[in-house]
Design a protein around this motif. Structure first.
Motif, mmCIF file in Angstrom:
data_model
loop_
_atom_site.group_PDB
_atom_site.id
_atom_site.type_symbol
_atom_site.label_atom_id
_atom_site.label_comp_id
_atom_site.label_asym_id
_atom_site.label_seq_id
_atom_site.Cartn_x
_atom_site.Cartn_y
_atom_site.Cartn_z
ATOM 1 N N ASP A 149 -44.326 57.268 63.612
ATOM 2 C CA ASP A 149 -44.652 57.543 65.008
ATOM 3 C C ASP A 149 -44.245 56.407 65.943
ATOM 4 O OD1 ASP A 149 -46.494 55.764 64.083
ATOM 5 O OD2 ASP A 149 -48.265 56.835 64.815
ATOM 6 N N VAL A 150 -43.526 55.420 65.450
ATOM 7 C CA VAL A 150 -42.987 54.356 66.304
ATOM 8 C C VAL A 150 -41.478 54.315 66.116
ATOM 9 C CG1 VAL A 150 -45.075 52.951 66.344
ATOM 10 C CG2 VAL A 150 -43.419 52.628 64.505
ATOM 11 N N ASP A 151 -40.779 53.687 67.067
ATOM 12 C CA ASP A 151 -39.323 53.771 67.064
ATOM 13 C C ASP A 151 -38.636 52.713 66.204
ATOM 14 O OD1 ASP A 151 -39.935 51.618 68.677
ATOM 15 O OD2 ASP A 151 -38.542 52.152 70.282
ATOM 16 N N GLY A 152 -39.402 52.010 65.370
ATOM 17 C CA GLY A 152 -38.797 51.037 64.478
ATOM 18 C C GLY A 152 -39.812 50.021 63.999
ATOM 19 N N VAL A 153 -39.317 49.002 63.339
ATOM 20 C CA VAL A 153 -40.153 47.918 62.818
ATOM 21 C C VAL A 153 -40.192 46.804 63.849
ATOM 22 C CG1 VAL A 153 -40.442 46.244 60.957
ATOM 23 C CG2 VAL A 153 -39.499 48.517 60.457
ATOM 24 N N TYR A 154 -41.400 46.365 64.177
ATOM 25 C CA TYR A 154 -41.574 45.357 65.213
ATOM 26 C C TYR A 154 -42.098 44.046 64.632
ATOM 27 C CZ TYR A 154 -40.816 48.484 69.193
ATOM 28 O OH TYR A 154 -40.259 49.318 70.124
ATOM 29 N N LEU A 155 -41.634 42.964 65.207
ATOM 30 C CA LEU A 155 -42.240 41.653 64.991
ATOM 31 C C LEU A 155 -43.203 41.393 66.138
ATOM 32 C CD1 LEU A 155 -39.144 39.486 63.950
ATOM 33 C CD2 LEU A 155 -40.757 40.689 62.473
ATOM 34 N N GLY A 156 -44.346 40.774 65.832
ATOM 35 C CA GLY A 156 -45.326 40.479 66.877
ATOM 36 C C GLY A 156 -45.913 41.722 67.506
ATOM 37 N N TRP A 157 -46.087 42.780 66.691
ATOM 38 C CA TRP A 157 -46.581 44.057 67.207
ATOM 39 C C TRP A 157 -47.906 43.876 67.954
ATOM 40 C CZ3 TRP A 157 -45.079 48.765 68.358
ATOM 41 C CH2 TRP A 157 -46.032 49.781 68.505
ATOM 42 N N GLY A 158 -48.010 44.467 69.140
ATOM 43 C CA GLY A 158 -49.232 44.414 69.926
ATOM 44 C C GLY A 158 -49.389 43.161 70.752
ATOM 45 N N THR A 159 -48.377 42.308 70.763
ATOM 46 C CA THR A 159 -48.414 41.077 71.560
ATOM 47 C C THR A 159 -47.335 41.153 72.639
ATOM 48 O OG1 THR A 159 -46.768 39.833 70.265
ATOM 49 C CG2 THR A 159 -49.047 39.863 69.442
ATOM 50 N N PRO A 160 -47.436 40.292 73.653
ATOM 51 C CA PRO A 160 -46.393 40.299 74.697
ATOM 52 C C PRO A 160 -45.005 39.944 74.157
ATOM 53 C CG PRO A 160 -48.361 39.143 75.463
ATOM 54 C CD PRO A 160 -48.556 39.397 73.999
ATOM 55 N N GLU A 161 -44.959 39.299 72.990
ATOM 56 C CA GLU A 161 -43.679 38.882 72.419
ATOM 57 C C GLU A 161 -43.105 39.897 71.439
ATOM 58 O OE1 GLU A 161 -46.440 36.801 72.272
ATOM 59 O OE2 GLU A 161 -45.838 35.828 74.160
ATOM 60 N N GLN A 162 -43.704 41.078 71.343
ATOM 61 C CA GLN A 162 -43.226 42.019 70.337
ATOM 62 C C GLN A 162 -41.760 42.383 70.590
ATOM 63 O OE1 GLN A 162 -45.798 45.482 70.699
ATOM 64 N NE2 GLN A 162 -44.248 46.589 71.853
ATOM 65 N N ARG A 163 -41.014 42.530 69.480
ATOM 66 C CA ARG A 163 -39.617 42.953 69.583
ATOM 67 C C ARG A 163 -39.262 43.788 68.371
ATOM 68 N NH1 ARG A 163 -35.810 39.969 66.613
ATOM 69 N NH2 ARG A 163 -36.635 38.101 65.563
ATOM 70 N N ARG A 164 -38.436 44.771 68.617
ATOM 71 C CA ARG A 164 -38.023 45.673 67.542
ATOM 72 C C ARG A 164 -36.818 45.107 66.813
ATOM 73 N NH1 ARG A 164 -34.370 49.711 66.919
ATOM 74 N NH2 ARG A 164 -33.789 49.714 69.121
ATOM 75 N N LEU A 165 -36.853 45.217 65.495
ATOM 76 C CA LEU A 165 -35.717 44.805 64.689
ATOM 77 C C LEU A 165 -34.673 45.914 64.691
ATOM 78 C CD1 LEU A 165 -37.600 43.290 61.606
ATOM 79 C CD2 LEU A 165 -36.437 42.018 63.430
ATOM 80 N N GLY A 166 -33.414 45.540 64.849
ATOM 81 C CA GLY A 166 -32.328 46.508 64.797
ATOM 82 C C GLY A 166 -31.767 46.584 63.395
ATOM 83 N N ASP A 167 -30.594 45.961 63.177
ATOM 84 C CA ASP A 167 -30.036 45.871 61.829
ATOM 85 C C ASP A 167 -30.567 44.613 61.162
ATOM 86 O OD1 ASP A 167 -28.672 48.102 62.497
ATOM 87 O OD2 ASP A 167 -26.667 47.246 62.321
ATOM 88 N N VAL A 168 -31.051 44.746 59.942
ATOM 89 C CA VAL A 168 -31.681 43.623 59.245
ATOM 90 C C VAL A 168 -31.437 43.789 57.749
ATOM 91 C CG1 VAL A 168 -33.902 44.831 59.115
ATOM 92 C CG2 VAL A 168 -33.843 42.329 59.030
ATOM 93 N N THR A 169 -31.324 42.676 57.035
ATOM 94 C CA THR A 169 -31.109 42.722 55.589
ATOM 95 C C THR A 169 -32.447 42.581 54.860
ATOM 96 O OG1 THR A 169 -30.844 40.335 55.337
ATOM 97 C CG2 THR A 169 -28.866 41.609 55.915
ATOM 98 N N PRO A 170 -32.506 42.979 53.586
ATOM 99 C CA PRO A 170 -33.735 42.786 52.813
ATOM 100 C C PRO A 170 -34.151 41.320 52.764
ATOM 101 C CG PRO A 170 -32.283 44.293 51.665
ATOM 102 C CD PRO A 170 -31.494 43.740 52.817
ATOM 103 N N GLU A 171 -33.182 40.406 52.696
ATOM 104 C CA GLU A 171 -33.498 38.983 52.648
ATOM 105 C C GLU A 171 -34.164 38.524 53.942
ATOM 106 O OE1 GLU A 171 -30.603 40.007 49.632
ATOM 107 O OE2 GLU A 171 -30.624 40.358 51.807
#
Length: 217
Positions: free
Chosen positions: A128-150
């Protein structure tokens, strides 16, 4: 379209059986929980102000119905299977029979095993969200685009929500080298095209330092 109840085998020696963590069933008061624990051997943990039963969450090892699933797909059916992680089973030591066990298999890890067994080109998890976010729920949240397993391994995600999806996506890419994606159901078209959602991809091979050199004779 075909709906297939799916049995998934787990290892009876999985350490998860010694540490049940998945909440199941209704809530109880402390006295009722203690009575059921003594009577049925159930394990309980506190869930807020009440108590709930907990069961193990072992790793999925084998999809019992993988052959009929493949057969249906080869004949053009849309197959709905491995729902909720599938029906937890163990293979009987006495023969080919399977025996049910009281457990809950993580649905994302079960889906990853299914995608791996079917050699799919894309393993997509719609949420139900448009991707994986870092800092979810904070003013600094950002969605990851292309990312490797590492790269994903360097971040932490909530165990009860995005964590299993990230683990499943990273596991699929690491094992197969093919793409996994997480995003919104509304963005399916863009996710398939690689223009939406979070896409987990294999690391790019380093460029040849001297492409003109040949070791051949």
């Amino acid at each position: 379209m075909a709906t297939l109840l799916t049995m998934i085998a787990v290892d009876p020696g999985d350490p998860a059986f010694a540490s049940p963590v998945k909440f199941v069933g209704p809530v109880y008061g402390k006295d009722a929980a203690d009575e059921l624990a003594a009577k049925k051997g159930w394990a309980f943990r506190q869930d807020g102000s009440a108590w709930r039963r907990v069961v193990p969450s072992p790793e999925p090892k084998q999809i019992i119905e993988i052959q009929p699933i493949s057969w249906l797909l080869e004949r053009g059916a849309v197959v709905i299977c491995a729902g909720g992680g599938g029906i937890p089973t163990v293979l009987s030591s006495a023969g080919p029979e399977v025996v049910g066990v009281e457990a809950v298999i993580d649905k994302d890890l079960a889906s990853e095993l299914l995608a791996e067994d079917l050699s799919v080109d894309l393993f997509l998890m719609a949420t139900d969200v448009d991707g994986v976010y870092l800092g979810w729920g904070t003013p600094e949240q950002r969605r990851l685009g292309d990312v490797t397993p590492e790269e994903l391994a360097g971040y932490e995600f909530a165990a009860g929500s995005m964590g299993p999806k990230v683990e499943a996506a990273a596991r699929f890419v690491a094992k197969t080298g093919r793409r996994a994606a997480i995003g919104s159901l509304a963005d399916i078209g863009g996710i398939v095209a690689g223009t939406a959602g979070t896409n987990v991809v294999a690391p790019k091979a380093p460029a040849d330092a001297n492409p003109g050199f040949s070791a051949g004779r």
